[in-house]
Design a protein around this motif. Sequence first.
Motif, PDB file in Angstrom:
ATOM      1  N   GLY A 172      87.675  40.292  49.856  1.00 38.52           N
ATOM      2  CA  GLY A 172      87.085  39.617  51.002  1.00 38.52           C
ATOM      3  C   GLY A 172      86.320  40.521  51.942  1.00 38.52           C
ATOM      4  N   TYR A 173      86.667  41.805  51.987  1.00 35.69           N
ATOM      5  CA  TYR A 173      85.976  42.702  52.909  1.00 35.69           C
ATOM      6  C   TYR A 173      84.632  43.189  52.361  1.00 35.69           C
ATOM      7  CZ  TYR A 173      88.116  46.436  50.055  1.00 35.69           C
ATOM      8  OH  TYR A 173      88.510  47.251  49.020  1.00 35.69           O
ATOM      9  N   ARG A 215      81.259  42.698  52.230  1.00 33.65           N
ATOM     10  CA  ARG A 215      80.254  41.871  52.893  1.00 33.65           C
ATOM     11  C   ARG A 215      79.107  41.551  51.946  1.00 33.65           C
ATOM     12  NH1 ARG A 215      80.846  41.514  58.335  1.00 33.65           N
ATOM     13  NH2 ARG A 215      78.643  41.001  58.616  1.00 33.65           N
ATOM     14  N   HIS A 228      83.391  37.485  50.142  1.00 32.51           N
ATOM     15  CA  HIS A 228      83.395  37.483  51.608  1.00 32.51           C
ATOM     16  C   HIS A 228      83.103  36.080  52.141  1.00 32.51           C
ATOM     17  CE1 HIS A 228      83.075  39.377  55.564  1.00 32.51           C
ATOM     18  NE2 HIS A 228      82.004  38.635  55.778  1.00 32.51           N
ATOM     19  N   MET A 252      92.166  39.534  52.930  1.00 34.05           N
ATOM     20  CA  MET A 252      90.853  40.146  52.753  1.00 34.05           C
ATOM     21  C   MET A 252      90.851  41.348  51.820  1.00 34.05           C
ATOM     22  SD  MET A 252      88.775  38.221  54.373  1.00 34.05           S
ATOM     23  CE  MET A 252      87.246  38.990  54.878  1.00 34.05           C
ATOM     24  N   TRP A 256      89.807  38.625  45.657  1.00 37.23           N
ATOM     25  CA  TRP A 256      89.563  37.308  46.253  1.00 37.23           C
ATOM     26  C   TRP A 256      90.055  36.167  45.368  1.00 37.23           C
ATOM     27  CZ3 TRP A 256      86.791  33.284  44.256  1.00 37.23           C
ATOM     28  CH2 TRP A 256      85.920  33.555  43.197  1.00 37.23           C
TER      29      TRP A 256
END
Length: 310
Positions: free
Chosen positions: A43-44, A46, A51, A133, A137
């Motif tokens: 999730g981190y 970007r 994300h 995160m 994911w």
Amino acid sequence: TGAPARVTLHLGHLPGKTNISVPYPRSPSRVDPNNPPWPAFRGYHRYSFAHATMGVRLPTILGKAIDDASRTLNEQSSEDLIVDLANCLERMDQLMVDLSGNAKLRPIIDDDEADVALWNKEIAKYFQGKDFMNAPWLFAEAYKYRRLHECFSVSKYWKDYDVFYRQKCDTFSRSAEAVFELSMRFAEPFKHSENLSDAERLEADRLMFLELTQVCLWGNSTDLSLLINMTEEQIKSLQSTGGDHLAATEKNILGNHLNRLWETVKSTREKTGGRIDFVLDNAGFELYCDCVYADFLIQSGLAKEIRFHG
């Protein structure tokens, strides 16, 4: 004061370009759910789908689920049902807090489901201290849905409540045009024209197979979890099953093995037929496409048996 003295950087300690080795894919002994063969999106990361999923899609989906449960709560008159559903909503609110606040992945509460021990074993072994995160994911998203299931599975009266039922019905009702288009094209039982040679019959089977395989594939294009704010026009565009539309979208298939699939299915028929299994994903238009596809496979003799796995 004068300008600072010129500084020379010495980079001799860095490896040469020819000596850089990529540690992927990981060897089997180093692979586990938190460390797949190739680096997992988290999730981190970007500007990645991961994300967007963890930061936007999942909170939006959960928010709609909370709205749905709240609507159902307001329709109740029994005190027992109201209190029980209110507790479900409290658990959903806590899940939203955990998701939005990037909380650590806690164990699943024992709700008498068969998968509780498996989930908690995996979390303890591979995801200890991981949060929404920084876990891969795909696992984090599946975990979120398991937590959502838990919100109702520990209740007394709402164990089987489907927070997505209204959305499914609404989206399917807006799929009427695509359903009608597909049903009209295949209203008559599949049969070959008379006076066709064996080669022409086989080619007709192949073309129909490829077309319906694509129809079945793109039936998933209106997955509720992927397009969370669809308009009716967008739904109609995505669900078009016309030949021109399919030809235009075939270029969007990243790994196109349709012809290999045809050869496999054809060889199965030549060996007295066989069974084809469908792993069902979504209800609504996609399920309708699956049924049309399965009907063709039986009628054409490409399969003797179809088995659906829900």
